[in-house]
Every structure is written in structure tokens, then in C-alpha cells.
Design a protein around this motif. Structure first.
Motif, PDB file in Angstrom:
ATOM      1  N   MET A 248      51.503   6.206  55.831  1.00 12.09           N
ATOM      2  CA  MET A 248      52.185   4.978  56.267  1.00 12.09           C
ATOM      3  C   MET A 248      53.441   5.263  57.078  1.00 12.09           C
ATOM      4  SD  MET A 248      51.520   1.915  56.300  1.00 12.09           S
ATOM      5  CE  MET A 248      53.154   1.481  56.787  1.00 12.09           C
ATOM      6  N   TYR A 249      54.179   6.306  56.673  1.00 12.80           N
ATOM      7  CA  TYR A 249      55.476   6.532  57.315  1.00 12.80           C
ATOM      8  C   TYR A 249      55.525   7.956  57.841  1.00 12.80           C
ATOM      9  CZ  TYR A 249      56.527   2.232  54.943  1.00 12.80           C
ATOM     10  OH  TYR A 249      56.482   0.938  54.515  1.00 12.80           O
TER      11      TYR A 249
ATOM     12  N   THR B 299      55.780  -0.123  50.545  1.00 12.65           N
ATOM     13  CA  THR B 299      54.953  -1.117  51.219  1.00 12.65           C
ATOM     14  C   THR B 299      54.746  -2.265  50.264  1.00 12.65           C
ATOM     15  OG1 THR B 299      53.844   0.624  52.413  1.00 12.65           O
ATOM     16  CG2 THR B 299      52.822  -1.541  52.472  1.00 12.65           C
TER      17      THR B 299
ATOM     18  N   GLY C 254      56.229  -3.060  59.702  1.00 10.91           N
ATOM     19  CA  GLY C 254      55.417  -2.007  60.305  1.00 10.91           C
ATOM     20  C   GLY C 254      54.156  -2.584  60.899  1.00 10.91           C
ATOM     21  N   LYS C 255      53.795  -2.073  62.066  1.00 10.15           N
ATOM     22  CA  LYS C 255      52.519  -2.472  62.658  1.00 10.15           C
ATOM     23  C   LYS C 255      51.559  -1.284  62.563  1.00 10.15           C
ATOM     24  CE  LYS C 255      50.137  -3.850  66.806  1.00 10.15           C
ATOM     25  NZ  LYS C 255      50.156  -4.218  68.206  1.00 10.15           N
ATOM     26  N   ILE C 256      50.391  -1.521  62.009  1.00  8.34           N
ATOM     27  CA  ILE C 256      49.378  -0.466  61.936  1.00  8.34           C
ATOM     28  C   ILE C 256      48.264  -0.825  62.902  1.00  8.34           C
ATOM     29  CG2 ILE C 256      47.864   0.852  60.409  1.00  8.34           C
ATOM     30  CD1 ILE C 256      49.371  -0.501  58.065  1.00  8.34           C
TER      31      ILE C 256
ATOM     32  N   VAL D 276      51.113   4.003  63.095  1.00  6.03           N
ATOM     33  CA  VAL D 276      52.116   3.077  62.550  1.00  6.03           C
ATOM     34  C   VAL D 276      53.343   3.017  63.456  1.00  6.03           C
ATOM     35  CG1 VAL D 276      53.613   2.600  60.577  1.00  6.03           C
ATOM     36  CG2 VAL D 276      51.378   3.653  60.221  1.00  6.03           C
TER      37      VAL D 276
END
Ligand code: HEC
Length: 565
Positions: free
Chosen positions: A378-379, A405, A427-429, A436
Motif C-alpha cells: 500500500m505504501y 488504511t 490514496g489512489k490505487i 499507489v
């Protein structure tokens, strides 16, 4: 049509024939359209605006509430109260009914009941966390930290306690050992041990606002103003669930007008029929015996399946309302540890479902057709040997570090947006590559929580720590933020309706807020129940004006809020 025009002309003539303009006479049948009406007043304040008056049928599971106008008048439409006996109660902070009131509502008649209020002798049980935060002395920073205690219970046990600094240090460690599902009556432990950093400064502060040194608080108890104007034009319907101990976290409408809920304590989902108040519940088989079983959210996908992230149970369950069957996928074994946590899901229009992975800060994309689960980090700046600080942050920092998240939602192109409540990011995935991109909210430490995407693919979310409602437009990469009028409302979810209004609510003040983003004006509707603790919102766009649904998590009820304009 011609007949109507003729009638209108006649009425105008009749009106002009009178010396002074007379009020337009109400049609004869109008009186019968009101089942119950009256005026609310108190000796101290005369006619009272903004008093929530609730009528509950004796032995029934549905209660209906309306709010008094500027002349203290309230009225219940006849189609909301079927004939029968009702108990009446009120919400107006600082006041109680002078004596218990129950009324008999008869068919075709308007029952009048004027209500007399007296000053309450028990203000403590009426105060919300928001009002405690307004009342206690302390810096903004201290209050920000205290607000973080209001997740599992109100602030009442904290201000009523007698702990000194040392007592608080022990108590903090106990609080930190609980899972997010814990409530006062039903503590639930985390499935792992937590090393707690002592926080003597906060302990010292709490010992100055509780009853450790005096038998009474040495500060004035402040209350929020009652609703006025537009906020009084509303009907709220509350539905009891089959067990008063239910902790319904989300309430989601389906396309047939049924309301679905999950339970934060028990592994079950339920369906409420708003027309009858009847409910039906289904239990899910456990995945990790001994681990907390309740779930935090539900979401329908494009095909009418209900996704149920299993929170601390290490899996993703899907329910088919047509066959009434569950199907479950497990978190990949290498990540299915005691720290795995699936609070929410984004059901994307391409049929996939996205789940955050817990303290390892991964995101999982589940394709139910193939059973394939893809794992993405995620990051990018996160090192696997670090641990996320969890979703509830006990300590307060002006400059947050780390990530988490919380809510997530998909746009029309199956990209996914997440709330990083710890880091203050949206956040945009990318739905295809999993790439991300993080966008920092203009307010640092805003605490974005639950997110929704509107029909123009704009992203809406509650800024829990900042008391704001936020919007991110991916096309311009710009944010907009609006501060809620009531301090410490704790905006948690956000969702827009078909008219472009945005709705939010929170755990602090039992209010449902409606924002017109064009003007920045908020309307705050007050619920009839104290310490409802609201975390999710759904909008019924099939009607005009729209209605919104919330679950009163700590009161075991589902509520519908129907603004009259
Ligand atoms: C994760 C959920 C959770 C959070 C967050 C939480 N509590 Fe609690 N709290 C509980 C539960 C469960 C109980 C009831 C069981 C108990 O007393 O241990 C409780 C009870 C209490 C009580 C009443 C019992 C007593 O010891 O007098 C106090 C006071 C209290 N909490 C203080 C706090 C403070 C201060 C914070 C913030 C630092 C906090 N809580 C945050 C779960 C939580």
C-alpha cells in the motif's frame, strides 16, 4: 385542470371580498392527516424550538420522532402513527418531561398533547462526548487526545472516574488491550499483546478533569444549542433490532428498499424490512475460533452480492441474498497472522473486491470469478519490518508519522481510493497495476475515515480528527474541506445525494449533517437517542426529498432520517 383554475379564481375573489386578508382556510380533511400534535414549553424557557419528540408504540419496535418549530409546535403525520397507544419522550439537553406521557392515537382524529418540560436532575446522562469536550478545561491538543478515547465508549466514565495519575497509567494499558469492537458492557480483547508506551502527561491531565481530587467537577458543564429552523423540519424513524445488545456497524440499502446491517460483536448479518420493522438474521461460520468475531462493514457489489470483510477473522465473505448462502475466501496464509485485519471493502464495478490487509499495510484484490488474490504493497515508503500503528490511535501527535488504511471505495473505472487515517492521506490505487499515489489532505492530521465516490468520480470522506468533511477531485488533484458547525462531531463517513448535498455523521454528537457544498451551509439533524455513535451513512435517492440511513452502533438501532425539504 380548468375546474381547478376556476376554483382558484373563486378563492381569490372570496379573499379580496374580505376587508383584511384572511388566512387561507385549511381543507376540511387536513386535521385528520395529523395523528398527534401539541406544543412544548417549559416554565424557564416558554415555547421551545428544537425539542425532539419521540413516540413509540407500546410493545412495538419502531419509534418515530419529530422536532418542534420556533413556536414550540410539533406534529406527527397520520401515516406515521398507526392507531394505538404510544409512550412519548423528548430530547432537549437540560430538560425532562415533567411527568411520563402516554397517548392513545385514534383513527381519523388528531390527538393533542401539550408537553411541559422541567429542568433535568440528571444532566450527566444527557451529555454527548462533544459536550464533555466543550466543558472540560484543557488545551486543544489535550482535547484532541481525549477525543480519541471516545471510540469505544462515551467520555462519561472518564470524567466520572476517580483515577489519579498512576491509576490512569494502568487504565491506559487496559484500554490499549481492547479490540475496536469493545464496548463498556462487552470488552473484547485484541488477539495479541500490545506494548504500551506510558503517557504520564496525559495521565496527569485526565486526573485534573475527573473526580480524583474533588467530589464535583470544578468546571461548568456546557451544552450544545438545540436545532433551529431547517434542522427542525425532519422525521426520524428508529428501528430496534432483535437483541438490544446488537452493535450494528453499517446500515446499507438494497435496490428493493430493504436495509442490511452487520454486527460489530457477533458474526452475523441482518435484513430489516422498514415497512414492518421485521428482521431476519444469518450467522457466518467462524474462521478463526477465539479471535474477535464481529465485523465492521458491509457493501453490495454490482451483482447484488453483499461483501462482508471479516475484520479480525482473516477472510472475506460474500453473501448471496437470493440463495441465502455464504462463500468465503481466506487472507493468503503468509499474511493471515493475528495482526491481519479487514475492516472494509471496495466492491469495484469490474467485479473485483479490494481489502486492506492490516498492520503489514498491504492491499488485496480478490477476483471471485477465478478465486485469485493479488497482493499489493500500500505504501511505497513503508518498510515491512515496521508495524502500522493500528486503526485506533490513542496517542496524539501534531505531525503524524506512519500510515494505516481505513475506508476504501472504487470509482467508475475500478480504481480504488483509500483513507490513510494515521497519515492524513487519500490514496489512489490504479485498478490495473496496483500503483499507489498518495495525496496529503490540506489539514495535517485530518484523520480521513470512510470514503465514498460520487457519480463524477469525486472522492468524499469524513475528516475525523479535524472535524471536517473532505472532498478530493482526482481530475484536478484538488481538495476541498468544510468544517462541521458542531465541535467534536467527529465526521466519519461522507456520501453525496442526487441533489449534490453531502452527508456526514460521527461518534461525538448524535447528529446527521447535511452540507450544501455550493454554499458551504450545513444543516444538523439531531437524533432522538443519546450516544448513538454513528459511523456509516447510506442515502436513499429513490425519493424526494432524499432520506438517509444510519446505524446507531452503541444503541442497537437503525435510524432513517427524512428531511422535509
Ligand atoms: C478499544 C476500545 C476502547 C478505547 C479506545 C478506550 N476504551 Fe475505555 N473502556 C473500554 C472497555 C471495553 C471498557 C469496559 C471494561 C473495562 O473497564 O475494562 C472501558 C472502560 C473504561 C472506563 C470505566 C472503567 C474504569 O476503569 O473506571 C474508563 C474510565 C475508561 N474506559 C477510560 C478510557 C480512556 C481514558 C480512554 C482513552 C485513553 C479509553 N478508555 C479508550 C474500551 C476502550
Amino acid at each position: 385542470m380548468r375546474m381547478k383554475l376556476a376554483l382558484l379564481a373563486l378563492l381569490i375573489c372570496a379573499g379580496s371580498a374580505l376587508a383584511a386578508p384572511a388566512p387561507v382556510p385549511a381543507p376540511a380533511q387536513k386535521a385528520a392527516r395529523v395523528a398527534l400534535a401539541g406544543r412544548v414549553s417549559s416554565e424557564a424557557g416558554g415555547a421551545m424550538e428544537g425539542v425532539v419528540v419521540r413516540a413509540k408504540g407500546v410493545g412495538k419496535t419502531i419509534a418515530v420522532a419529530v422536532v418542534t418549530d420556533h413556536e414550540g409546535r410539533y406534529s406527527f403525520p397520520a401515516n406515521r402513527l398507526a392507531p394505538g397507544k404510544f409512550n412519548i419522550d423528548i430530547r432537549a439537553v437540560g430538560y425532562d418531561l415533567e411527568k411520563p406521557v402516554s397517548v392513545e392515537v385514534a383513527k381519523g382524529a388528531t390527538r393533542r398533547a401539550d408537553l411541559k418540560l422541567v429542568k433535568t436532575k440528571d444532566i450527566i446522562s444527557q451529555l454527548t462526548s462533544s459536550e464533555w469536550l466543550l466543558s472540560v478545561p484543557g488545551t486543544e491538543r489535550q482535547k484532541n487526545q481525549l477525543f480519541r478515547c471516545a471510540a469505544c465508549h462515551s467520555l462519561q466514565p472518564i470524567v466520572q472516574s476517580t483515577y489519579d495519575e498512576q491509576g490512569w497509567l494502568t487504565t491506559f494499558a487496559r484500554m490499549r488491550s481492547y479490540s475496536e469492537q469493545a464496548v463498556l458492557e462487552h470488552p473484547v480483547l485484541l488477539p495479541y499483546k500490545v506494548a504500551v508506551q506510558p503517557d504520564p502527561e496525559f495521565a496527569k491531565y485526565l486526573a485534573t478533569i475527573n473526580l480524583s481530587a474533588a467530589s464535583k467537577w470544578n468546571y461548568e458543564l456546557k451544552t450544545l444549542p438545540r436545532p433551529t429552523g431547517r434542522a427542525t423540519r425532519v422525521i426520524v424513524t428508529e428501528y430496534d433490532l432483535p437483541d438490544s445488545g446488537r452493535l450494528p456497524h453499517d446500515a446499507d440499502l438494497d435496490d428493493k428498499g430493504m436495509v442490511w446491517y452487520n454486527d460489530f460483536r457477533e458474526p452475523l448479518i441482518g435484513r430489516l424490512d422498514p415497512r414492518t420493522g421485521e428482521t431476519k438474521e444469518w450467522r457466518m461460520p467462524p474462521l478463526q475460533p477465539g479471535f474477535p468475531e464481529g465485523t465492521l462493514s458491509i457493501e453490495f457489489n454490482r451483482d447484488g452480492f453483499l461483501w462482508i470483510p471479516r475484520f479480525r477473522q482473516g477472510g472475506y465473505t460474500r453473501f448471496d441474498p437470493r440463495t441465502e448462502k455464504f462463500q468465503t475466501w481466506l487472507v493468503p496464509p503468509e499474511w493471515n497472522t493475528s495482526h491481519a485485519i479487514q475492516p472494509q471493502v471496495a466492491a469495484a464495478p469490474d467485479g473485483t473486491a479490494w481489502f486492506p490487509g492490516g498492520e503489514n499495510l498491504l492491499i488485496f484484490k480478490v477476483d471471485p470469478l477465478t478465486g485469485r488474490i493479488v497482493t499489493y504493497p500500500m505504501y511505497p515508503d513503508f518498510h515491512p519490518d515496521e508495524k502500522s500503528s493500528g486503526i485506533i490511535q490513542f496517542s496524539y501527535s501534531d505531525t503524524p508519522t506512519g500510515h494505516s488504511t481505513y475506508g476504501l471505495a472504487a470509482d467508475s473505472k475500478s480504481n480504488v481510493y483509500i483513507c490513510d487515517i494515521v497519515g492524513g492521506n487519500i490514496g489512489k490505487i490504479d485498478g490495473k497495476t496496483g500503483k499507489v499515489t498518495l495525496y496529503k489532505t490540506p489539514t495535517l492530521n485530518s484523520g480521513p475515515r470512510r470514503v465514498s465516490v460520487d457519480s463524477e468520480d469525486r472522492v468524499w470522506f469524513g475528516e475525523y480528527y479535524a472535524n471536517k468533511l473532505g472532498m478530493f477531485d482526482p481530475k484536478t488533484e484538488r481538495f476541498q474541506e468544510w468544517t462541521a458547525p458542531t465541535p467534536w462531531l467527529g465526521p466519519y463517513p461522507a456520501k453525496t445525494d442526487k441533489n449534490g448535498d453531502a452527508w456526514t455523521s460521527g461518534m461525538g454528537a448524535d447528529m446527521v449533517d447535511r452540507l450544501d457544498p455550493r454554499t458551504g451551509n450545513f444543516t444538523e439533524y439531531l437524533l432522538p437517542t443519546v450516544n448513538a455513535n454513528i459511523r456509516h451513512i447510506d442515502v436513499d435517492n429513490s425519493r424526494s426529498p432524499v432520506a438517509v440511513w444510519v446505524a446507531e452502533v452503541h444503541q442497537g438501532k437503525i435510524a432513517k432520517i427524512e428531511p422535509l425539504d
